[in-house]
Each structure stands twice: as structure tokens, then as C-alpha cells.
Design an enzyme around this catalytic site. Structure first.
Site, PDB file in Angstrom:
ATOM      1  N   LEU A  40      18.149 -45.741  58.657  1.00 31.82           N
ATOM      2  CA  LEU A  40      18.563 -46.683  57.619  1.00 31.82           C
ATOM      3  C   LEU A  40      20.068 -46.689  57.424  1.00 31.82           C
ATOM      4  O   LEU A  40      20.700 -45.640  57.334  1.00 31.82           O
ATOM      5  CB  LEU A  40      17.870 -46.333  56.296  1.00 31.82           C
ATOM      6  CG  LEU A  40      18.202 -47.184  55.076  1.00 31.82           C
ATOM      7  CD1 LEU A  40      16.958 -47.394  54.214  1.00 31.82           C
ATOM      8  CD2 LEU A  40      19.314 -46.558  54.214  1.00 31.82           C
ATOM      9  N   ASP A  43      25.181 -48.883  52.095  1.00 37.77           N
ATOM     10  CA  ASP A  43      26.535 -49.214  51.644  1.00 37.77           C
ATOM     11  C   ASP A  43      27.638 -48.911  52.658  1.00 37.77           C
ATOM     12  O   ASP A  43      27.682 -47.816  53.226  1.00 37.77           O
ATOM     13  CB  ASP A  43      26.891 -48.419  50.383  1.00 37.77           C
ATOM     14  CG  ASP A  43      25.912 -48.617  49.249  1.00 37.77           C
ATOM     15  OD1 ASP A  43      24.894 -49.289  49.449  1.00 37.77           O
ATOM     16  OD2 ASP A  43      26.169 -48.083  48.157  1.00 37.77           O
ATOM     17  N   GLN A  59      26.702 -45.404  54.512  1.00 38.35           N
ATOM     18  CA  GLN A  59      25.556 -44.598  54.136  1.00 38.35           C
ATOM     19  C   GLN A  59      24.517 -44.649  55.253  1.00 38.35           C
ATOM     20  O   GLN A  59      24.150 -45.733  55.726  1.00 38.35           O
ATOM     21  CB  GLN A  59      24.952 -45.147  52.845  1.00 38.35           C
ATOM     22  CG  GLN A  59      25.844 -44.989  51.626  1.00 38.35           C
ATOM     23  CD  GLN A  59      25.866 -43.565  51.132  1.00 38.35           C
ATOM     24  OE1 GLN A  59      24.992 -43.140  50.394  1.00 38.35           O
ATOM     25  NE2 GLN A  59      26.877 -42.809  51.526  1.00 38.35           N
ATOM     26  N   TYR A 102      26.977 -39.549  48.895  1.00 41.39           N
ATOM     27  CA  TYR A 102      26.857 -40.937  48.478  1.00 41.39           C
ATOM     28  C   TYR A 102      28.171 -41.687  48.663  1.00 41.39           C
ATOM     29  O   TYR A 102      29.158 -41.148  49.152  1.00 41.39           O
ATOM     30  CB  TYR A 102      26.373 -41.002  47.028  1.00 41.39           C
ATOM     31  CG  TYR A 102      24.868 -40.871  46.871  1.00 41.39           C
ATOM     32  CD1 TYR A 102      24.061 -40.424  47.915  1.00 41.39           C
ATOM     33  CD2 TYR A 102      24.247 -41.192  45.671  1.00 41.39           C
ATOM     34  CE1 TYR A 102      22.685 -40.311  47.772  1.00 41.39           C
ATOM     35  CE2 TYR A 102      22.863 -41.089  45.519  1.00 41.39           C
ATOM     36  CZ  TYR A 102      22.090 -40.648  46.566  1.00 41.39           C
ATOM     37  OH  TYR A 102      20.724 -40.551  46.415  1.00 41.39           O
ATOM     38  N   SER A 103      28.198 -42.928  48.221  1.00 43.13           N
ATOM     39  CA  SER A 103      29.270 -43.859  48.577  1.00 43.13           C
ATOM     40  C   SER A 103      30.627 -43.455  48.031  1.00 43.13           C
ATOM     41  O   SER A 103      30.733 -42.740  47.035  1.00 43.13           O
ATOM     42  CB  SER A 103      28.927 -45.263  48.086  1.00 43.13           C
ATOM     43  OG  SER A 103      27.810 -45.756  48.769  1.00 43.13           O
ATOM     44  N   ARG A 161      29.052 -42.650  39.907  1.00 44.12           N
ATOM     45  CA  ARG A 161      29.243 -42.506  41.353  1.00 44.12           C
ATOM     46  C   ARG A 161      30.131 -43.600  41.945  1.00 44.12           C
ATOM     47  O   ARG A 161      30.588 -44.496  41.268  1.00 44.12           O
ATOM     48  CB  ARG A 161      27.880 -42.529  42.055  1.00 44.12           C
ATOM     49  CG  ARG A 161      26.996 -43.723  41.743  1.00 44.12           C
ATOM     50  CD  ARG A 161      25.659 -43.601  42.486  1.00 44.12           C
ATOM     51  NE  ARG A 161      24.708 -44.630  42.106  1.00 44.12           N
ATOM     52  CZ  ARG A 161      23.774 -44.485  41.171  1.00 44.12           C
ATOM     53  NH1 ARG A 161      23.675 -43.343  40.510  1.00 44.12           N
ATOM     54  NH2 ARG A 161      22.939 -45.475  40.897  1.00 44.12           N
ATOM     55  N   ASP A 162      30.333 -43.468  43.274  1.00 44.87           N
ATOM     56  CA  ASP A 162      30.977 -44.466  44.129  1.00 44.87           C
ATOM     57  C   ASP A 162      32.473 -44.628  43.823  1.00 44.87           C
ATOM     58  O   ASP A 162      32.946 -45.714  43.497  1.00 44.87           O
ATOM     59  CB  ASP A 162      30.284 -45.830  44.005  1.00 44.87           C
ATOM     60  CG  ASP A 162      28.783 -45.754  44.159  1.00 44.87           C
ATOM     61  OD1 ASP A 162      28.307 -44.789  44.780  1.00 44.87           O
ATOM     62  OD2 ASP A 162      28.084 -46.646  43.659  1.00 44.87           O
ATOM     63  N   GLU A 218      27.305 -50.220  40.080  1.00 45.80           N
ATOM     64  CA  GLU A 218      27.532 -49.472  41.312  1.00 45.80           C
ATOM     65  C   GLU A 218      28.708 -50.057  42.093  1.00 45.80           C
ATOM     66  O   GLU A 218      29.115 -51.202  41.900  1.00 45.80           O
ATOM     67  CB  GLU A 218      26.275 -49.505  42.192  1.00 45.80           C
ATOM     68  CG  GLU A 218      25.121 -48.687  41.648  1.00 45.80           C
ATOM     69  CD  GLU A 218      24.083 -48.408  42.714  1.00 45.80           C
ATOM     70  OE1 GLU A 218      23.728 -47.223  42.871  1.00 45.80           O
ATOM     71  OE2 GLU A 218      23.620 -49.354  43.382  1.00 45.80           O
TER      72      GLU A 218
END
Length: 498
Positions: A40, A43, A59, A102-103, A161-162, A218
Site C-alpha cells: 500500500l 500520503d 507512506q 507517519y507523514s 501529526r504531519d 491532516e
């Protein structure tokens, strides 16, 4: 945790080798969009033009076509057409990222590539923990993790996040997508002198200012373009409103001015960035020519992901084509980057094509990988114009209502669904078609529709039809597609023992 990092890398490379033939055999595999080698992709991360090369991190879940403890995959290119698969950039090997890297984003500092990302952790009680982390590279390939630079502040949930980082004057700034304890989406601003020590300045904008704009924001991105500030983000939790907000989650922007001293963004209304079915988590960078380049994820979380047919071939999702952004009349305009013209082959051109209460099929447009450009004459001389794409999707313009619609079969092929926007006049349509994707640029990027499509591969025909008389000029090119290679460093790493 070097042993765990090596072990995770080895398992990921083994997964690529194990399923390479299966992945490559998928008829819906794309020619000119970035895709995962297996598993998969979601982002885009760390998009940057650094030392003459574009770097697109992303990601990546290599072990299944569902979400989980994400890695950072990595492609690089000098021209946005020839792409190199680089060694895995980040694995979730440390305590502060054990459930996913994560991003995040990337910046150039003192000649080194600095990437900021969110470390995701689920503790023994199943509760989420979140940490903003830093890793540094001298060659843009191998990263040394510096650990946590920001812990969760008071007043926010662990949906924090991000990080997107940029420099303004002599200071660094970071914007983070967040959720308050009251479950309202917002964005918070930090500042730093050295990229290590960060000071919280405050919330620059929140869901409350918009009469509710979701429970979580996000993938924030803030940049200066054409003398204004653009704040781009992906709010979750918006209910549909007519032709607006019809995906499970949205992506869009506001335009205004950021007061850096007071940490307040003065801005206008929220606008959707893309009107299609699959578009989320876009990220931008500034290249050496001063262009603001955007790449988005051609997917939406929690939206029919389990139904996508590519999962049977051990992969899912891809990126959009790179787009250049401009601001015109207070609105973002998106255009395919000029480099993509180098993929054009076999021009077919027709002037003054007429469709008058009938269907028109041109055999020269049969195929699965192409660019088609239409320029319309008097757009008020007809009631309806329709492009039927492979008996699977349709582009429809209703002149009376000035509504443009992209219609398609749902991925389960059982129902028809649509997305729409309103325009003042139909002037041009530019279609990028690639086996199982379509990107429609309306009026030179005034609006854009991005979607996955999964037609019967035996039906490669395009038909035009109209109610009334439609006249247009047409240009069509076959597209050669991206050129991929695996870097020697990635090959050596894939063949290493843990």
C-alpha cells in the site's frame, strides 16, 4: 535498534521480490504515475527539490494492501519523468515510531536533508501516543534518526501529526495538523532557531472559525504564492453539502495572510482543491525555477479501499501527476508540469470537430494511455456535452446549470456515482488517462477531477455526444510513460543479510 531496522528492511525487500511478477502482471498497473513496488502507498512525504533532484518519499506498507506500521518509501528524479527507486528511507524501528513513521516534510539545512515526521505509538493499553521526530541525511539516501523533537502539548488529543517545516526570514516554522480535546480540527504553529528546539506559538486556524470544518485536520502545508499565503490541509469529518464534500474525507485550502508574530492566519473561505473521487493529502515544494509543485495521493482513507481490484495483485494506490500551482482571481489553478510534454508521441489533431445530436467515435482515440486536449468554440450553442470513457466513466457538461460532472461506476461495478463542480463557461478540457486513472483539468486548471477507473480492458473506446451543436478542436497524444530504475544502493541493500 539497528538490528530491528535491518530486519524490517530485509523483510520489505523480500516482499518486493516475492510478489514482483504478480504486481507487474496487473493490467491496471500504471505507466506514468508513481506506485508502490508492492503493498500500500498513501500520503506523499518530504517532497523536495534538493541538489538538482526531486525527492518523493511516501507512506508505505510493504506487507499488505491495508494500513499499518508505515515505512517511508523513496523515489527520486531529475526531470519528473525518469524515476529511481531508492533504498527505504525510514522504518518503524525505534520506540517512538514503533507503530509507524507517519507523514512529514523535508527541508535543506546547511547542505543536509532534514526530514520531520510523526512517530506513531500504540501503548500497552491500546492508547495512541504521538511524537514529532527528526532524521538527517548528507546524501539524501541514508538517514540518521535524531529522535523526538516535539512532544504532545496540553489541550490536544494524540491525533497530532504531519509536520510541515519551512523557513521564513531567519527562523524555521513548523505547522502540525491537530485535534483539540473537544474533537475539533485545527493547525498549530511552532518556531525554531536550529530545527532541534521548538517553541509552540499557538493555533493559526481551527474548525471553530469555519462554523465547523471537521474533527481532525491532516497533512497541513503553508506556503507563499503569488503574493499571498496559502494554507492547504485535509479536514476529516465534513458532511456533504450538495456538490461539495462528497468524499469520505476532503482536501482543500484557504487563502490569506499569516501573522507570524501573533500566530494568526487571516483567511477566506475553505475551497476544495480537487473535485474527483480519489485525491487526498497533497504536498508541495518549491523547485529551483521558483515553481510551486504539488503531488497528491490518488486515494482517500476509508473510502472503498477494500474493493479496489489491484489488491488481488498485491498492490494498491498511487500518486497524481506533478502539478504546478498558481493563484488567479483568488483561486488556486493547477497545471500539469511542463516536463510531462516530453512523454508525448504520435500527435493526432482535428480542427472544428462537430457533434450535433449524435455520437462521435474516433478510432485514433482508442487506447489506455493518452493525453487529450479539447478547446471549445461557442459553449452556449448546446445544452449538454458528454465524453464516454471506455463505457466506465463520463465527463458531462450541462450548459443550462453550468455544472461539470465526472461520473463513473463504483469500484464494485454495481452503482453509478458522480462528483460535480460549477463553472462559468466551458472553454477547455485536458484529460490524462493511464490504464486505471484519469485526471481532468478544466479551463486550464480552474477545476480538477482526479479518479481511479477500472474499465473492461477490452473496451478502449472514447465516444463524444451532445444535445445541440458542439464544436471543438482536439489534440491527442500517446504518452510514453515514466522510466523506472532501481538505484545500485537499493539493490545492494536488498541483497544484504540482516
Amino acid at each position: 535498534m539497528q538490528n530491528k531496522d535491518r530486519s524490517l528492511r530485509k523483510k520489505a525487500y523480500e516482499e518486493i521480490k516475492k510478489y514482483q511478477e504478480v504486481v507487474d502482471s496487473d493490467p491496471y498497473r500504471l505507466d506514468y504515475h508513481l506506485m508502490p513496488p508492492v503493498g500500500l502507498m498513501n500520503d506523499p512525504n518530504g517532497l523536495i527539490h534538493w541538489k538538482g533532484e526531486f525527492h518523493v518519499f511516501f507512506q508505505w506498507m510493504p506487507f499488505k494492501t491495508g494500513h499499518g506500521a508505515k515505512f517511508w518509501g523513496h523515489y527520486s528524479s531529475r526531470d519528473l519523468i525518469h524515476w529511481t527507486w531508492q533504498p527505504i528511507a525510514l522504518t518503524p524501528s525505534e520506540w517512538y515510531e514503533q507503530n509507524g513513521c507517519y507523514s512529514g516534510s523535508a527541508v535543506n539545512h546547511e547542505g543536509k536533508l532534514n526530514v520531520f515526521y510523526t512517530g506513531n505509538v500504540k501503548n500497552d493499553k491500546g492508547e495512541r501516543e504521538t511524537y514529532q521526530c527528526l532524521a538527517v541525511s548528507e546524501d539524501g539516501i541514508h538517514f540518521e534518526k535524531k529522535g523526538v523533537v516535539i512532544h504532545l502539548p496540553e489541550g490536544y488529543s494524540a491525533h497530532f501529526r504531519d509536520p510541515k517545516v519551512w523557513k521564513h526570514q531567519d527562523k524555521w516554522y513548523m505547522i502540525i495538523g491537530a485535534q483539540t480535546k473537544e474533537q475539533l480540527g485545527c493547525a498549530v504553529l511552532y518556531t525554531s532557531d536550529d530545527l532541534m528546539g521548538w517553541e509552540l506559538k499557538g493555533e493559526i486556524s481551527s474548525s471553530k472559525e469555519h462554523d465547523y470544518l471537521g474533527y481532525m485536520w491532516e497533512c497541513p502545508d503553508l506556503f507563499h504564492l503569488d503574493d499571498i499565503d496559502v494554507f492547504m490541509f485535509s479536514p476529516q469529518g465534513l458532511g456533504s453539502q450538495g456538490i461539495h464534500y462528497n468524499n469520505v474525507h476532503q482536501s482543500g485550502y484557504v487563502i490569506g495572510e499569516l501573522d507570524y508574530d501573533r500566530a494568526v492566519l487571516h483567511h477566506g473561505p475553505f475551497c476544495e482543491l480537487d473535485r474527483g473521487f480519489e485525491f487526498y493529502a497533497p504536498q508541495t515544494t518549491l523547485d529551483d525555477e521558483g515553481r510551486r509543485i504539488l503531488i497528491g495521493w490518488m486515494g482517500v482513507p476509508d473510502q472503498d479501499e477494500e474493493k479496489q481490484p489491484t489488491r488481488a495483485y498485491k498492490w494498491i494506490h498511487n500518486m497524481t501527476i506533478p502539478r504546478e500551482l498558481r493563484v488567479k482571481k483568488g483561486k488556486i489553478r493547477q497545471s500539469p508540469v511542463k516536463e510531462l510534454k516530453k512523454m508525448r508521441r504520435n500527435l493526432f489533431q482535428k480542427k472544428d470537430l462537430k457533434v450535433n445530436d449524435e455520437s462521435l467515435h474516433l478510432s485514433e482515440l482508442d487506447g489506455a494511455v493518452m493525453e487529450v486536449f479539447l478547446k471549445f468554440g461557442d459553449a452556449d450553442a448546446f445544452n449538454r456535452f458528454e465524453i464516454d470513457l471506455f463505457d466506465y466513466a463520463k465527463v458531462i457538461y450541462q450548459n443550462e446549470t453550468k455544472v461539470l460532472t465526472l461520473e463513473r461506476k463504483n469500484v464494485d461495478n454495481k452503482s453509478i456515482e458522480s462528483r460535480s463542480c460549477q463553472i462559468s463557461k466551458l472553454e477547455t478540457l485536458q484529460l490524462f488517462i493511464d490504464h486505471s486513472s484519469i485526471e481532468v483539468f478544466v479551463n486550464e486548471g480552474e477545476e480538477v477531477f482526479t479518479a481511479r477507473i477500472f474499465p473492461d480492458k477490452k473496451n478502449a473506446s472514447i465516444h463524444f455526444s451532445a444535445s445541440g451543436s458542439v464544436t471543438f478542436d482536439l489534440w491527442k497524444w500517446d504518452l510514453t510513460g515514466y522510466t523506472y530504475q532501481t538505484s545500485e544502493k537499493a539493490m545492494r541493500e536488498a541483497n544484504k543479510n540482516p
